[in-house]
Scaffold this motif. Structure first.
Motif, mmCIF file in Angstrom:
data_model
loop_
_atom_site.group_PDB
_atom_site.id
_atom_site.type_symbol
_atom_site.label_atom_id
_atom_site.label_comp_id
_atom_site.label_asym_id
_atom_site.label_seq_id
_atom_site.Cartn_x
_atom_site.Cartn_y
_atom_site.Cartn_z
ATOM 1 N N ASP A 81 0.940 -1.185 0.007
ATOM 2 C CA ASP A 81 0.043 -0.036 -0.020
ATOM 3 C C ASP A 81 0.801 1.267 -0.052
ATOM 4 O OD1 ASP A 81 -2.119 -1.465 0.219
ATOM 5 O OD2 ASP A 81 -2.354 -1.305 2.193
ATOM 6 N N THR A 82 2.168 1.027 0.362
ATOM 7 C CA THR A 82 2.790 2.414 0.340
ATOM 8 C C THR A 82 4.291 2.292 -0.277
ATOM 9 O OG1 THR A 82 3.789 1.345 2.354
ATOM 10 C CG2 THR A 82 2.393 3.196 2.807
ATOM 11 N N PHE A 83 4.526 1.207 -1.077
ATOM 12 C CA PHE A 83 5.810 1.173 -1.877
ATOM 13 C C PHE A 83 5.325 0.550 -3.338
ATOM 14 C CE2 PHE A 83 9.902 -1.072 -2.765
ATOM 15 C CZ PHE A 83 10.683 -0.001 -3.566
ATOM 16 N N ILE A 84 5.717 1.392 -4.410
ATOM 17 C CA ILE A 84 5.366 0.697 -5.704
ATOM 18 C C ILE A 84 6.217 -0.473 -6.187
ATOM 19 C CG2 ILE A 84 3.735 2.549 -6.330
ATOM 20 C CD1 ILE A 84 6.160 3.601 -7.983
ATOM 21 N N GLY A 85 7.448 -0.491 -5.595
ATOM 22 C CA GLY A 85 8.294 -1.415 -6.002
ATOM 23 C C GLY A 85 9.222 -1.298 -7.116
ATOM 24 N N PRO A 86 10.366 -1.879 -7.277
ATOM 25 C CA PRO A 86 11.329 -1.589 -8.256
ATOM 26 C C PRO A 86 10.796 -1.582 -9.815
ATOM 27 C CG PRO A 86 12.060 -4.062 -7.239
ATOM 28 C CD PRO A 86 10.878 -2.812 -6.435
ATOM 29 N N ARG A 87 9.996 -2.581 -9.988
ATOM 30 C CA ARG A 87 9.586 -2.462 -11.590
ATOM 31 C C ARG A 87 8.833 -1.169 -11.830
ATOM 32 N NH1 ARG A 87 8.719 -1.316 -16.006
ATOM 33 N NH2 ARG A 87 6.829 -1.690 -17.178
ATOM 34 N N GLN A 88 8.031 -0.761 -11.036
ATOM 35 C CA GLN A 88 7.545 0.449 -11.174
ATOM 36 C C GLN A 88 8.553 1.656 -11.047
ATOM 37 O OE1 GLN A 88 4.852 -0.391 -12.612
ATOM 38 N NE2 GLN A 88 4.102 -2.012 -11.364
ATOM 39 N N MET A 89 9.433 1.565 -10.218
ATOM 40 C CA MET A 89 10.499 2.680 -10.254
ATOM 41 C C MET A 89 11.244 2.765 -11.867
ATOM 42 S SD MET A 89 10.622 4.336 -7.416
ATOM 43 C CE MET A 89 9.676 3.823 -5.974
ATOM 44 N N VAL A 90 11.186 1.559 -12.498
ATOM 45 C CA VAL A 90 11.973 1.600 -13.742
ATOM 46 C C VAL A 90 10.791 2.125 -14.608
ATOM 47 C CG1 VAL A 90 12.539 -0.167 -15.595
ATOM 48 C CG2 VAL A 90 13.426 -0.624 -13.211
ATOM 49 N N PHE A 91 9.725 1.888 -14.388
ATOM 50 C CA PHE A 91 8.650 2.445 -15.552
ATOM 51 C C PHE A 91 8.743 4.114 -15.160
ATOM 52 C CE2 PHE A 91 4.084 3.458 -16.392
ATOM 53 C CZ PHE A 91 4.420 3.190 -18.093
ATOM 54 N N ASN A 92 8.578 4.517 -13.976
ATOM 55 C CA ASN A 92 8.902 5.971 -13.662
ATOM 56 C C ASN A 92 9.875 6.581 -14.275
ATOM 57 O OD1 ASN A 92 6.793 7.415 -11.935
ATOM 58 N ND2 ASN A 92 6.954 5.419 -10.982
ATOM 59 N N ALA A 93 11.056 5.866 -14.024
ATOM 60 C CA ALA A 93 12.519 6.335 -14.781
ATOM 61 C C ALA A 93 12.198 6.354 -16.355
ATOM 62 C CB ALA A 93 13.714 5.320 -14.401
ATOM 63 N N ALA A 94 11.593 5.527 -16.925
ATOM 64 C CA ALA A 94 11.682 5.494 -18.297
ATOM 65 C C ALA A 94 10.856 6.711 -18.762
ATOM 66 C CB ALA A 94 11.006 4.260 -18.828
ATOM 67 N N LEU A 95 9.745 7.185 -17.883
ATOM 68 C CA LEU A 95 9.067 8.363 -18.358
ATOM 69 C C LEU A 95 9.667 9.357 -17.901
ATOM 70 C CD1 LEU A 95 5.624 6.779 -17.161
ATOM 71 C CD2 LEU A 95 6.120 7.226 -19.749
ATOM 72 N N GLU A 96 10.113 9.607 -16.963
ATOM 73 C CA GLU A 96 10.894 10.651 -16.026
ATOM 74 C C GLU A 96 12.150 11.112 -16.834
ATOM 75 O OE1 GLU A 96 8.542 12.161 -14.056
ATOM 76 O OE2 GLU A 96 10.296 13.657 -13.315
ATOM 77 N N MET A 97 12.879 10.328 -17.251
ATOM 78 C CA MET A 97 13.948 10.600 -18.138
ATOM 79 C C MET A 97 14.128 10.650 -19.380
ATOM 80 S SD MET A 97 16.688 8.272 -15.654
ATOM 81 C CE MET A 97 16.424 8.210 -13.984
ATOM 82 N N HIS A 98 12.800 10.524 -20.039
ATOM 83 C CA HIS A 98 12.669 10.612 -21.433
ATOM 84 C C HIS A 98 12.946 12.202 -21.945
ATOM 85 C CE1 HIS A 98 10.884 10.438 -25.373
ATOM 86 N NE2 HIS A 98 10.662 9.250 -25.310
ATOM 87 N N PRO A 99 13.801 12.051 -22.824
ATOM 88 C CA PRO A 99 14.128 13.559 -23.375
ATOM 89 C C PRO A 99 12.920 14.394 -23.805
ATOM 90 C CG PRO A 99 14.890 11.964 -24.984
ATOM 91 C CD PRO A 99 14.302 11.167 -23.748
ATOM 92 N N LEU A 100 11.770 13.940 -24.221
ATOM 93 C CA LEU A 100 10.555 14.607 -24.625
ATOM 94 C C LEU A 100 9.529 15.055 -23.376
ATOM 95 C CD1 LEU A 100 9.863 13.096 -28.335
ATOM 96 C CD2 LEU A 100 11.431 15.240 -27.581
ATOM 97 N N ASP A 101 9.543 14.145 -22.550
ATOM 98 C CA ASP A 101 8.513 14.127 -21.440
ATOM 99 C C ASP A 101 8.573 15.678 -20.584
ATOM 100 O OD1 ASP A 101 6.359 12.635 -19.975
ATOM 101 O OD2 ASP A 101 7.815 13.142 -18.376
#
Ligand code: SF4
Ligand code: F3S
Ligand code: FES
Length: 243
Positions: free
Chosen positions: A164-184
């Motif tokens: 309920d409080t931590f989304i886990g490493p897989r979802q951190m990877v998904f966040n990173a793919a979006l957050e670090m995308h050069p166009l986002d």
């Protein structure tokens, strides 16, 4: 050919136990082949999820001799066969039956992550210009096959069950793919700190060691996201400036 004993977990959410099965192992077999052979020879009702048998669908995740692994990519020739091979379901998710767990929580969490929001095109023809180095940085994250082995091994989810409080490493990877995308242009830092619970990761790096796609989850995704969150919310100079 050699006869190998497999201790396979049988049961459902109400309980169960390891059951021993003997089967003949021949050259080239992977653990999933052995499980299928046992299913055919001794246990037609043994539940096991799989799809591609090529390490690409992420369906056959299990714990082999206590380690989260893809059954289809674990060669019998790499296993010690003088003692029983233990095959169990992932422990971080609710059990459905035998080796099959309910991983739907991962998809519910993913749905809540803010979507890709590109900046307007750089040119009238509707195209963008990006540096290759920026593209290369996020490319690694796109290799994820959503096997959820990293989620399974992370103690925050596995031992502490803090779903309920931590989304886990897989979802951190998904966040990173979006957050670090050069166009986002979207901002996910507040969500990462609050709903995402990024502070619960104490950088044990267990997730990185089990990833079948060799994604450098901790160093390349989680730590840079932690730095961005710290810069935004904990930098004393920035805090002062905001006041
Ligand atoms: Fe599996 Fe790696 Fe994706 Fe985690 S990051 S779900 S271990 S492929
Ligand atoms: Fe868990 Fe990976 Fe962090 S295993 S604690 S998410 S480094
Ligand atoms: Fe697809 Fe194993 S069956 S990854």
């Amino acid at each position: 050919m050699a006869t190998v004993t497999f201790n396979i977990w049988r049961g459902d959410h109400e309980g169960g136990k390891l059951e021993p099965y003997n089967t003949e192992i021949s050259e080239g077999m992977v653990v999933l082949d052995a499980v299928h052979q046992i299913q055919a020879e001794h246990a037609n009702d043994l539940a096991v999820r799989w799809n591609c048998k090529a390490g690409k669908c992420g369906s056959c995740s299990a714990e082999i001799n206590g380690r989260p692994k893809l059954m289809c990519m674990t060669r019998m020739s790499d296993m010690p066969t003088d003692k029983p091979v233990k095959v169990e379901p992932m422990k971080a998710f609710p059990l459905i039956k035998d080796l099959v767990t309910d991983v739907s929580w991962n998809y519910r969490v993913k749905q809540k992550i803010k979507k890709f929001k590109p900046r307007p095109p750089d040119h009238e023809d509707g195209t963008w210009r990006m540096f290759q180095a920026d593209i290369d940085r996020v490319q690694e994250f796109r290799k994820c096959i959503e096997c959820f082995l990293c989620q399974d091994v992370c103690h925050v989810l596995r031992e502490h069950q803090l779903h309920d409080t931590f989304i886990g490493p897989r979802q951190m990877v998904f966040n990173a793919a979006l957050e670090m995308h050069p166009l986002d242009t979207e901002d996910r830092l507040k969500n990462l700190k609050e709903e995402g619970g990024i502070g619960f990761c104490n950088i044990t790096k267990c997730c990185t060691t089990v990833c079948p796609e060799s994604i450098t989850i901790t160093d390349n995704a989680i730590i840079p996201l932690k730095e961005r969150v710290a810069d935004r919310f904990y930098d004393p100079l920035k805090k002062l400036f905001r006041l």
